[in-house]
Design an enzyme around this catalytic site. Sequence first.
Site, PDB file in Angstrom:
ATOM      1  N   ASP A  67      43.209  31.656 114.424  1.00  0.00           N
ATOM      2  CA  ASP A  67      43.387  32.869 115.227  1.00  0.00           C
ATOM      3  C   ASP A  67      43.917  33.977 114.317  1.00  0.00           C
ATOM      4  OD1 ASP A  67      42.683  31.791 117.689  1.00  0.00           O
ATOM      5  OD2 ASP A  67      44.521  32.435 118.692  1.00  0.00           O
ATOM      6  N   VAL A  68      43.565  35.227 114.630  1.00  0.00           N
ATOM      7  CA  VAL A  68      44.002  36.340 113.779  1.00  0.00           C
ATOM      8  C   VAL A  68      45.365  36.897 114.197  1.00  0.00           C
ATOM      9  CG1 VAL A  68      42.914  38.233 115.111  1.00  0.00           C
ATOM     10  CG2 VAL A  68      43.174  38.428 112.627  1.00  0.00           C
ATOM     11  N   ASP A  69      45.776  36.648 115.433  1.00  0.00           N
ATOM     12  CA  ASP A  69      47.046  37.215 115.906  1.00  0.00           C
ATOM     13  C   ASP A  69      48.208  36.329 115.449  1.00  0.00           C
ATOM     14  OD1 ASP A  69      46.110  35.198 117.607  1.00  0.00           O
ATOM     15  OD2 ASP A  69      47.215  35.978 119.345  1.00  0.00           O
TER      16      ASP A  69
ATOM     17  N   THR B  64      47.587  20.671 129.427  1.00  0.00           N
ATOM     18  CA  THR B  64      46.699  21.504 130.261  1.00  0.00           C
ATOM     19  C   THR B  64      45.227  21.266 129.922  1.00  0.00           C
ATOM     20  OG1 THR B  64      47.012  23.330 128.710  1.00  0.00           O
ATOM     21  CG2 THR B  64      48.425  23.304 130.643  1.00  0.00           C
TER      22      THR B  64
ATOM     23  N   PHE C  65      38.438  35.794 113.261  1.00  0.00           N
ATOM     24  CA  PHE C  65      37.695  36.765 114.066  1.00  0.00           C
ATOM     25  C   PHE C  65      38.636  37.895 114.454  1.00  0.00           C
ATOM     26  CE2 PHE C  65      33.642  34.689 115.102  1.00  0.00           C
ATOM     27  CZ  PHE C  65      33.877  33.453 114.531  1.00  0.00           C
ATOM     28  N   ALA C  66      38.153  39.132 114.315  1.00  0.00           N
ATOM     29  CA  ALA C  66      38.959  40.289 114.721  1.00  0.00           C
ATOM     30  C   ALA C  66      38.035  41.314 115.357  1.00  0.00           C
ATOM     31  CB  ALA C  66      39.696  40.880 113.526  1.00  0.00           C
TER      32      ALA C  66
ATOM     33  N   GLU D 252      39.297  25.900 123.734  1.00  0.00           N
ATOM     34  CA  GLU D 252      40.422  24.997 123.455  1.00  0.00           C
ATOM     35  C   GLU D 252      40.312  23.708 124.292  1.00  0.00           C
ATOM     36  OE1 GLU D 252      44.664  26.361 122.549  1.00  0.00           O
ATOM     37  OE2 GLU D 252      44.859  25.675 124.623  1.00  0.00           O
TER      38      GLU D 252
HETATM   39  C1  2GW Z   1      40.775  40.059 123.970  1.00  0.00           C
HETATM   40  C2  2GW Z   1      41.304  40.018 125.249  1.00  0.00           C
HETATM   41  C3  2GW Z   1      41.942  38.901 125.722  1.00  0.00           C
HETATM   42  C4  2GW Z   1      42.044  37.795 124.869  1.00  0.00           C
HETATM   43  C5  2GW Z   1      41.508  37.845 123.574  1.00  0.00           C
HETATM   44  C6  2GW Z   1      40.875  38.974 123.118  1.00  0.00           C
HETATM   45  C7  2GW Z   1      40.335  39.029 121.777  1.00  0.00           C
HETATM   46  C8  2GW Z   1      40.334  37.873 120.971  1.00  0.00           C
HETATM   47  C9  2GW Z   1      39.849  40.247 121.210  1.00  0.00           C
HETATM   48  O1  2GW Z   1      39.792  41.338 121.833  1.00  0.00           O
HETATM   49  N1  2GW Z   1      39.413  40.253 119.897  1.00  0.00           N
HETATM   50  C10 2GW Z   1      39.421  39.110 119.150  1.00  0.00           C
HETATM   51  O2  2GW Z   1      39.040  39.157 117.962  1.00  0.00           O
HETATM   52  N2  2GW Z   1      39.842  37.928 119.691  1.00  0.00           N
HETATM   53  C11 2GW Z   1      39.792  36.703 118.852  1.00  0.00           C
HETATM   54  O3  2GW Z   1      39.932  35.540 119.643  1.00  0.00           O
HETATM   55  C12 2GW Z   1      40.958  36.688 117.844  1.00  0.00           C
HETATM   56  O4  2GW Z   1      40.568  36.006 116.669  1.00  0.00           O
HETATM   57  C13 2GW Z   1      42.008  35.896 118.603  1.00  0.00           C
HETATM   58  O5  2GW Z   1      43.009  35.372 117.745  1.00  0.00           O
HETATM   59  C14 2GW Z   1      41.128  34.843 119.274  1.00  0.00           C
HETATM   60  C15 2GW Z   1      41.745  34.177 120.524  1.00  0.00           C
HETATM   61  O6  2GW Z   1      42.275  35.159 121.402  1.00  0.00           O
HETATM   62  P1  2GW Z   1      43.869  35.283 121.599  1.00  0.00           P
HETATM   63  O7  2GW Z   1      44.513  35.106 120.257  1.00  0.00           O
HETATM   64  O8  2GW Z   1      44.191  36.531 122.317  1.00  0.00           O
HETATM   65  O9  2GW Z   1      44.178  34.112 122.543  1.00  0.00           O
HETATM   66  P2  2GW Z   1      45.488  33.145 122.611  1.00  0.00           P
HETATM   67  O10 2GW Z   1      46.357  33.330 121.418  1.00  0.00           O
HETATM   68  O11 2GW Z   1      46.106  33.282 123.942  1.00  0.00           O
HETATM   69  O12 2GW Z   1      44.646  31.847 122.529  1.00  0.00           O
HETATM   70  C16 2GW Z   1      44.587  30.504 122.810  1.00  0.00           C
HETATM   71  O13 2GW Z   1      43.595  30.249 123.808  1.00  0.00           O
HETATM   72  C17 2GW Z   1      42.277  30.756 123.508  1.00  0.00           C
HETATM   73  C18 2GW Z   1      41.325  30.361 124.606  1.00  0.00           C
HETATM   74  O14 2GW Z   1      41.776  30.802 125.852  1.00  0.00           O
HETATM   75  C19 2GW Z   1      41.768  30.211 122.175  1.00  0.00           C
HETATM   76  O15 2GW Z   1      41.532  28.813 122.269  1.00  0.00           O
HETATM   77  C20 2GW Z   1      42.797  30.471 121.089  1.00  0.00           C
HETATM   78  O16 2GW Z   1      42.341  29.864 119.880  1.00  0.00           O
HETATM   79  C21 2GW Z   1      44.136  29.883 121.493  1.00  0.00           C
HETATM   80  O17 2GW Z   1      45.103  30.187 120.494  1.00  0.00           O
HETATM   81 MN    MN Z   2      45.929  33.823 119.421  1.00  0.00          MN
END
Ligand code: 2GW
Ligand code: MN
Length: 274
Positions: free
Chosen positions: A132-134, A166, A42-43, A224
């Site tokens: 995750d895409v990041d 957590t 997802f992006a 998660e």
């Molecule tokens: C926007 C603002 C704050 C957080 C996320 C986003 C955002 C996420 C966005 O603007 N656009 C988007 O495409 N995403 C998608 O959601 C993208 O694929 C991203 O990799 C995913 C999860 O957000 P991310 O990567 O910022 O969160 P992490 O790396 O801190 O995530 C962990 O916790 C999340 C739940 O709180 C999820 O479980 C994630 O899978 C975990 O890695």
């Molecule tokens: Mn992420």
Amino acid sequence: FRTDVASVTPWLAPIVWEGTFDSTLIDSIYKQQNITIATTVFALGKYTRFLKDFLESAEEHYFVGFRVHYHLFTDQAEEVPNVKLGQERYLTVKKVPSMNRWQDISMSRMEILEKLIENELASEADYIFCLDVDTKFYGRWGVESLGRLVGVIHPWFFNVPRFIFTYERRPESQAYIPAGEGDYYFTGAAFGGSLEDVHHLTKTCREQMNIDIANSIEAIWHEESHLNKYFLYNKPSKLLSPEYLWRDISMSSGQVKIIRLSHVAKNNAEVRPN
Ligand code: 2GW
Ligand code: MN
């Protein structure tokens, strides 16, 4: 063969670490099966900026030599970079509505995946991974990762006691896990398995999150937390070590001999809308 890490769970599922498999042998076994690995990512919003590195590095390291079909969900199809894909590698871009709360983006993935598997994948894929895409690939991620139900141990929690995990601790949430329970803490950033098992996982998490919404509660780590609850009662048949989702390429650990996929360092203030 490794003696410095556990390579099997108490329920006898393998935990995949570098040194626990023979990549040439396992490739030749799976080569005889004509498999397709669906991969979802997802992006939305500013997260389209991660796509180029994600896709280019996946082409270099992810299931090389096997058929991979990326399903990319975005609210900005025009921002999807043109990445040259190898033979038998496919990319489908799907439009999804923009969302205001990032928690909704993160959580809505479960329902979108549930419907994707139901409506489209049955005839075209054997396995699915949801990532995750990041993130960016730095080393092999191959068929050693395939299984019925596959979870990845969270890179922050692989050598800590369970009271540190957590998990959601409020009994009012469907993601609640009582103290003393739980074997591992899994990341929400990578999971997968057979279509049937991942369908059941995504459907269950979506239903549990909807019950939470009706009760005005949101689990501490969103989907998660629900994923961890699901894995507690539906044991993964295979676990992937934190090699399969490391926290940051600049960090090291004695047990992690190879980083296969890693979160990229991101400036939250810059990419997160609110
Ligand atoms: C926007 C603002 C704050 C957080 C996320 C986003 C955002 C996420 C966005 O603007 N656009 C988007 O495409 N995403 C998608 O959601 C993208 O694929 C991203 O990799 C995913 C999860 O957000 P991310 O990567 O910022 O969160 P992490 O790396 O801190 O995530 C962990 O916790 C999340 C739940 O709180 C999820 O479980 C994630 O899978 C975990 O890695
Ligand atoms: Mn992420």
